[in-house]
Design a protein around this motif. Sequence first.
Motif, PDB file in Angstrom:
ATOM      1  N   LEU A  52       0.811  -1.015  -0.028  1.00 44.55           N
ATOM      2  CA  LEU A  52       0.017  -0.339  -0.161  1.00 44.55           C
ATOM      3  C   LEU A  52       1.108   1.338   0.234  1.00 44.55           C
ATOM      4  CD1 LEU A  52      -3.167   0.373  -0.077  1.00 44.55           C
ATOM      5  CD2 LEU A  52      -2.900   1.054   2.199  1.00 44.55           C
ATOM      6  N   GLY A  53       2.144   1.116  -0.018  1.00 41.87           N
ATOM      7  CA  GLY A  53       3.006   2.272   0.326  1.00 41.87           C
ATOM      8  C   GLY A  53       2.883   3.020  -0.788  1.00 41.87           C
ATOM      9  N   GLU A  54       3.692   2.227  -1.419  1.00 37.72           N
ATOM     10  CA  GLU A  54       3.623   2.199  -3.164  1.00 37.72           C
ATOM     11  C   GLU A  54       2.051   3.172  -3.519  1.00 37.72           C
ATOM     12  OE1 GLU A  54       5.417  -0.171  -5.900  1.00 37.72           O
ATOM     13  OE2 GLU A  54       6.373  -0.732  -4.433  1.00 37.72           O
ATOM     14  N   LEU A  55       1.147   2.857  -3.282  1.00 37.96           N
ATOM     15  CA  LEU A  55       0.078   3.563  -3.449  1.00 37.96           C
ATOM     16  C   LEU A  55      -0.290   4.728  -3.325  1.00 37.96           C
ATOM     17  CD1 LEU A  55      -2.107   3.153  -5.714  1.00 37.96           C
ATOM     18  CD2 LEU A  55      -3.705   2.531  -4.126  1.00 37.96           C
ATOM     19  N   VAL A  56      -0.329   4.659  -1.593  1.00 37.13           N
ATOM     20  CA  VAL A  56      -1.435   5.725  -1.221  1.00 37.13           C
ATOM     21  C   VAL A  56       0.186   6.318  -0.367  1.00 37.13           C
ATOM     22  CG1 VAL A  56      -2.729   6.439   0.794  1.00 37.13           C
ATOM     23  CG2 VAL A  56      -3.268   4.545  -0.028  1.00 37.13           C
ATOM     24  N   PRO A  57       0.497   7.758  -0.216  1.00 44.55           N
ATOM     25  CA  PRO A  57       1.816   8.201   0.407  1.00 44.55           C
ATOM     26  C   PRO A  57       1.477   8.341   2.467  1.00 44.55           C
ATOM     27  CG  PRO A  57      -0.217   9.699  -0.257  1.00 44.55           C
ATOM     28  CD  PRO A  57       0.335   8.583  -0.928  1.00 44.55           C
ATOM     29  N   PHE A  58       2.104   7.651   2.654  1.00 44.78           N
ATOM     30  CA  PHE A  58       2.109   7.155   3.895  1.00 44.78           C
ATOM     31  C   PHE A  58       2.687   7.538   4.366  1.00 44.78           C
ATOM     32  CE2 PHE A  58      -1.051   3.816   3.754  1.00 44.78           C
ATOM     33  CZ  PHE A  58      -2.165   4.380   4.181  1.00 44.78           C
ATOM     34  N   VAL A  67       1.922   6.712  -5.801  1.00 43.53           N
ATOM     35  CA  VAL A  67       0.765   7.142  -7.177  1.00 43.53           C
ATOM     36  C   VAL A  67       0.081   7.688  -6.610  1.00 43.53           C
ATOM     37  CG1 VAL A  67      -1.358   5.416  -8.320  1.00 43.53           C
ATOM     38  CG2 VAL A  67       0.688   4.905  -7.694  1.00 43.53           C
ATOM     39  N   GLN A  68      -0.779   8.026  -5.161  1.00 44.85           N
ATOM     40  CA  GLN A  68      -1.874   9.303  -5.193  1.00 44.85           C
ATOM     41  C   GLN A  68      -1.377   9.665  -5.192  1.00 44.85           C
ATOM     42  OE1 GLN A  68      -5.252   7.433  -2.893  1.00 44.85           O
ATOM     43  NE2 GLN A  68      -5.936   5.962  -4.139  1.00 44.85           N
ATOM     44  N   SER A  69       0.270  10.672  -4.618  1.00 43.21           N
ATOM     45  CA  SER A  69       0.649  11.726  -4.569  1.00 43.21           C
ATOM     46  C   SER A  69       0.780  12.256  -6.183  1.00 43.21           C
ATOM     47  CB  SER A  69       1.754  11.642  -3.110  1.00 43.21           C
ATOM     48  OG  SER A  69       2.925  10.328  -4.535  1.00 43.21           O
ATOM     49  N   THR A  70       1.426  11.892  -7.098  1.00 43.82           N
ATOM     50  CA  THR A  70       1.509  12.602  -8.243  1.00 43.82           C
ATOM     51  C   THR A  70       0.258  12.892  -9.082  1.00 43.82           C
ATOM     52  OG1 THR A  70       1.023  10.288  -9.340  1.00 43.82           O
ATOM     53  CG2 THR A  70       3.260  10.736  -8.244  1.00 43.82           C
ATOM     54  N   TRP A  71       0.809  13.626 -10.017  1.00 45.69           N
ATOM     55  CA  TRP A  71      -0.480  14.992 -10.360  1.00 45.69           C
ATOM     56  C   TRP A  71      -1.906  13.549 -11.398  1.00 45.69           C
ATOM     57  CZ3 TRP A  71      -2.043  15.364 -15.797  1.00 45.69           C
ATOM     58  CH2 TRP A  71      -2.909  16.469 -15.722  1.00 45.69           C
ATOM     59  N   THR A  72      -0.983  12.572 -12.165  1.00 46.26           N
ATOM     60  CA  THR A  72      -1.400  11.785 -12.667  1.00 46.26           C
ATOM     61  C   THR A  72      -2.300  10.218 -11.760  1.00 46.26           C
ATOM     62  OG1 THR A  72       0.019  10.409 -13.394  1.00 46.26           O
ATOM     63  CG2 THR A  72      -0.401  11.769 -14.757  1.00 46.26           C
ATOM     64  N   GLN A  74      -4.148  11.691  -8.816  1.00 45.53           N
ATOM     65  CA  GLN A  74      -5.283  12.075  -9.130  1.00 45.53           C
ATOM     66  C   GLN A  74      -5.939  12.023  -9.444  1.00 45.53           C
ATOM     67  OE1 GLN A  74      -4.904  14.434  -5.594  1.00 45.53           O
ATOM     68  NE2 GLN A  74      -3.009  13.587  -5.956  1.00 45.53           N
ATOM     69  N   VAL A  75      -6.117  11.565 -10.570  1.00 51.54           N
ATOM     70  CA  VAL A  75      -7.636  10.379 -12.056  1.00 51.54           C
ATOM     71  C   VAL A  75      -8.094   9.839 -11.170  1.00 51.54           C
ATOM     72  CG1 VAL A  75      -7.883   9.799 -13.718  1.00 51.54           C
ATOM     73  CG2 VAL A  75      -6.045  11.335 -13.706  1.00 51.54           C
ATOM     74  N   PHE A  76      -7.813   9.266  -9.827  1.00 50.84           N
ATOM     75  CA  PHE A  76      -8.231   8.603  -9.017  1.00 50.84           C
ATOM     76  C   PHE A  76      -8.998   8.570  -7.855  1.00 50.84           C
ATOM     77  CE2 PHE A  76      -4.620   5.776 -10.496  1.00 50.84           C
ATOM     78  CZ  PHE A  76      -4.846   4.940 -10.978  1.00 50.84           C
ATOM     79  N   GLN A  77      -8.496   9.680  -7.365  1.00 53.65           N
ATOM     80  CA  GLN A  77      -9.447  10.189  -6.179  1.00 53.65           C
ATOM     81  C   GLN A  77      -9.746  11.644  -6.715  1.00 53.65           C
ATOM     82  OE1 GLN A  77      -5.710  12.308  -3.646  1.00 53.65           O
ATOM     83  NE2 GLN A  77      -5.973  10.123  -3.319  1.00 53.65           N
ATOM     84  N   SER A  78     -10.071  11.965  -8.284  1.00 53.13           N
ATOM     85  CA  SER A  78     -11.376  13.046  -8.876  1.00 53.13           C
ATOM     86  C   SER A  78     -12.089  12.890  -9.232  1.00 53.13           C
ATOM     87  CB  SER A  78     -10.678  13.589  -9.330  1.00 53.13           C
ATOM     88  OG  SER A  78      -8.945  14.666  -9.189  1.00 53.13           O
ATOM     89  N   ALA A  79     -12.187  11.212  -9.238  1.00 48.09           N
ATOM     90  CA  ALA A  79     -14.094  10.226  -9.471  1.00 48.09           C
ATOM     91  C   ALA A  79     -14.803  10.434  -9.621  1.00 48.09           C
ATOM     92  CB  ALA A  79     -13.318   8.832  -9.592  1.00 48.09           C
ATOM     93  N   GLU A  80     -15.290  11.902  -8.244  1.00 47.99           N
ATOM     94  CA  GLU A  80     -16.391  11.978  -8.569  1.00 47.99           C
ATOM     95  C   GLU A  80     -16.779  13.246  -9.423  1.00 47.99           C
ATOM     96  OE1 GLU A  80     -12.812  15.492  -5.338  1.00 47.99           O
ATOM     97  OE2 GLU A  80     -14.211  12.619  -5.886  1.00 47.99           O
ATOM     98  N   PHE A  81     -15.518  14.117  -9.630  1.00 42.35           N
ATOM     99  CA  PHE A  81     -16.326  14.625 -10.711  1.00 42.35           C
ATOM    100  C   PHE A  81     -16.823  13.551 -11.814  1.00 42.35           C
ATOM    101  CE2 PHE A  81     -12.608  16.836  -9.016  1.00 42.35           C
ATOM    102  CZ  PHE A  81     -14.250  18.175  -8.401  1.00 42.35           C
ATOM    103  N   SER A  82     -16.392  12.760 -12.269  1.00 44.28           N
ATOM    104  CA  SER A  82     -16.752  11.644 -13.685  1.00 44.28           C
ATOM    105  C   SER A  82     -18.753  11.797 -12.679  1.00 44.28           C
ATOM    106  CB  SER A  82     -16.562  10.552 -13.794  1.00 44.28           C
ATOM    107  OG  SER A  82     -16.211  10.160 -12.350  1.00 44.28           O
ATOM    108  N   VAL A  83     -18.748  10.938 -11.329  1.00 45.08           N
ATOM    109  CA  VAL A  83     -19.991  11.052 -10.876  1.00 45.08           C
ATOM    110  C   VAL A  83     -20.852  11.949 -11.536  1.00 45.08           C
ATOM    111  CG1 VAL A  83     -21.179   9.997  -8.907  1.00 45.08           C
ATOM    112  CG2 VAL A  83     -19.150   8.926  -8.977  1.00 45.08           C
TER     113      VAL A  83
END
Length: 142
Positions: A52-58, A67-72, A74-83
Amino acid sequence: QLRTGLNTDSMDGVRSFSMAWVVLGHTAVWPVYRNWGPGQTIDTWGPGYQDLGELVPFPGSNVKDAVQSTWTGQVFQSAEFSVDSFFMMSGFLASYITLRKLKGSKPIKTIQQAPVLILHRFLRITPLYMFVVWFYVELIPL
């Protein structure tokens, strides 16, 4: 056919893109938050991602490379806009097609057809919804 000659193909494309973005966002983020609770640490999480440390910046992990600390990422976390865009496009297209069905009708006929249109929409959505509820209530606990 109600949709022939309409220029809603681009909206269908945006709606499809939004739906794919919702699925991608839920697929990537859902296992991350699966068993998180008070007192949990990165080592005591339940099933999900193995590293999980490679995905979430703990704290303690390499934050720059998560992954989630990179600009790209953030696409995963911004999925609420697609909803939001998916629901807006779906509602617009459903309303547009309904208004095309009712175009030229007298007001009394529109009032008479409204319950039939609502029933039709209910009968289209309910079976899938009931299947999903049954799946989560009956099959997942097994």
